[in-house]
Design a protein around this motif. Sequence first.
Motif, PDB file in Angstrom:
ATOM      1  N   ALA A  33       0.844  -1.200   0.000  1.00  0.00           N
ATOM      2  CA  ALA A  33       0.000   0.000   0.000  1.00  0.00           C
ATOM      3  C   ALA A  33       0.873   1.241   0.000  1.00  0.00           C
ATOM      4  O   ALA A  33       2.048   1.188   0.362  1.00  0.00           O
ATOM      5  N   GLU A  34       0.269   2.358  -0.436  1.00  0.00           N
ATOM      6  CA  GLU A  34       1.050   3.607  -0.503  1.00  0.00           C
ATOM      7  C   GLU A  34       1.095   4.307   0.842  1.00  0.00           C
ATOM      8  O   GLU A  34       1.995   5.079   1.124  1.00  0.00           O
ATOM      9  N   LYS A  47      -3.971   2.454   2.349  1.00  0.00           N
ATOM     10  CA  LYS A  47      -4.550   3.088   1.155  1.00  0.00           C
ATOM     11  C   LYS A  47      -3.799   2.696  -0.100  1.00  0.00           C
ATOM     12  O   LYS A  47      -2.562   2.674  -0.108  1.00  0.00           O
ATOM     13  N   LYS A  48      -4.567   2.389  -1.133  1.00  0.00           N
ATOM     14  CA  LYS A  48      -3.977   2.043  -2.423  1.00  0.00           C
ATOM     15  C   LYS A  48      -4.697   2.830  -3.519  1.00  0.00           C
ATOM     16  O   LYS A  48      -5.913   2.740  -3.635  1.00  0.00           O
ATOM     17  N   GLY A  49      -3.974   3.592  -4.320  1.00  0.00           N
ATOM     18  CA  GLY A  49      -4.581   4.393  -5.394  1.00  0.00           C
ATOM     19  C   GLY A  49      -4.863   5.809  -4.929  1.00  0.00           C
ATOM     20  O   GLY A  49      -5.080   6.056  -3.741  1.00  0.00           O
ATOM     21  N   LYS A  50      -4.839   6.752  -5.909  1.00  0.00           N
ATOM     22  CA  LYS A  50      -4.959   8.164  -5.544  1.00  0.00           C
ATOM     23  C   LYS A  50      -6.194   8.824  -6.133  1.00  0.00           C
ATOM     24  O   LYS A  50      -6.613   9.884  -5.709  1.00  0.00           O
ATOM     25  N   MET A 173      -4.958  -6.949  -2.148  1.00  0.00           N
ATOM     26  CA  MET A 173      -3.975  -5.852  -2.185  1.00  0.00           C
ATOM     27  C   MET A 173      -2.766  -6.254  -3.014  1.00  0.00           C
ATOM     28  O   MET A 173      -2.195  -5.449  -3.742  1.00  0.00           O
ATOM     29  N   LYS A 177      -3.439  -3.747  -9.060  1.00  0.00           N
ATOM     30  CA  LYS A 177      -2.526  -2.684  -9.500  1.00  0.00           C
ATOM     31  C   LYS A 177      -3.109  -1.373  -8.947  1.00  0.00           C
ATOM     32  O   LYS A 177      -4.317  -1.263  -8.789  1.00  0.00           O
ATOM     33  N   SER A 178      -2.244  -0.416  -8.690  1.00  0.00           N
ATOM     34  CA  SER A 178      -2.753   0.860  -8.205  1.00  0.00           C
ATOM     35  C   SER A 178      -3.680   1.405  -9.282  1.00  0.00           C
ATOM     36  O   SER A 178      -3.237   1.902 -10.312  1.00  0.00           O
ATOM     37  N   GLU A 182      -9.558   5.004  -5.242  1.00  0.00           N
ATOM     38  CA  GLU A 182      -8.781   5.251  -4.034  1.00  0.00           C
ATOM     39  C   GLU A 182      -9.320   4.257  -2.991  1.00  0.00           C
ATOM     40  O   GLU A 182     -10.394   4.471  -2.429  1.00  0.00           O
ATOM     41  N   THR A 319     -10.865  -8.231  -6.638  1.00  0.00           N
ATOM     42  CA  THR A 319      -9.854  -7.596  -7.492  1.00  0.00           C
ATOM     43  C   THR A 319     -10.516  -7.003  -8.740  1.00  0.00           C
ATOM     44  O   THR A 319     -10.225  -5.868  -9.134  1.00  0.00           O
ATOM     45  N   SER A 323     -10.669  -2.956  -9.761  1.00  0.00           N
ATOM     46  CA  SER A 323      -9.718  -2.655 -10.853  1.00  0.00           C
ATOM     47  C   SER A 323     -10.277  -1.722 -11.913  1.00  0.00           C
ATOM     48  O   SER A 323      -9.533  -1.216 -12.739  1.00  0.00           O
TER      49      SER A 323
END
Length: 328
Positions: A33-34, A47-50, A173, A177-178, A182, A319, A323
């Motif tokens: 995760a980011e 958190k994953k993705g923006k 997770m 893919k990111s 979010e 997933t 996605s």
Amino acid sequence: MKKLIQKLTDTYSPSGYEEAIRDVILAEIKELAEDIRVDALGNIIAKKGKHGKRVMVAAHMDEIGLIATHIDESGFVYFTSVGGSNPRYLPGGHVRFVNGVLGVIGSERISKANVVQPIDKLFVDVGATSAAECPVQVGDMAAFVHPNVQMGGRLVAKSLDDRIGVAVAIETMRRLKSGPNEVFFVFSVQEELGTRGAIVSAYGIDPEIGIGLDVSHTGDTPNSIRRELALGAGPAIMVKDSRMLYDPKVVAWMEGTAKKAKIPVQREVLVGGSTDARAIQVTRLGVPTGGLAIPCRYIHSPSEMIDYEDVENAVKLLTALLSAPIEL
Ligand SMILES: [Zn+2]
């Protein structure tokens, strides 16, 4: 994923004492995760993705257990349930207190052998011979002990409720893919005591869509009440449980995605019980929320059973859901 599930179910963390399982999960997800944080109650929020929709995916990391209420003069530990431990599953079982003390649950011989003794008649024998020698004190909490047993395509272990949901979240997770959303993966505390971890994390995240991951009862054992859910027939898309109606738009999104990806799914109407999804749904101004459940036999016993195919299909579906851009 079998190794991960074993690691998760071999860890003892009854509600409120999630430190051990939190450490296991944090070690697993640190590269996945980011942004990862732990809030004041102990929930992990990763958190994953923006960009895109804010989605909260919740799986609870606590497990049911016992709490000591009284130590008698001979050193026997009386207890009450933490989160719905059922007295019919308890006698003869082994428990492990948070301080590491092991014990066996005893019950007296009674004249009516088929009568389930109430929980206040049961006790934990920790091998002590007096109250002074007893290594447990009032307020100490324990979880069940049960080895992880492989039975072909099926697994029996303690705390599959909801470590199997935790495993599905971690594996998703890993594969995700990111992407265009979010996504906040929440490993929540104290679900078994009324979804308390999910209540505060949902408030903090303020998601636009919610997904709860948990187990649900099957109807495929010899004298089950009439219900549809069966082991191995696919993960269950929650339609209703005893405290919430899952959002029909989310149900349709889940079913449509499963159909497109050719993933077998079942529909679930759960008569008794609810999940973290309810806490997400009613936070702030309300959140369209769905639920994905792994079919499970013998829930809240020390020997919960799941089918690996259902787990794999739940990961594939989650997933796929996360996605692509989400339009409800
Ligand atoms: Zn659960």
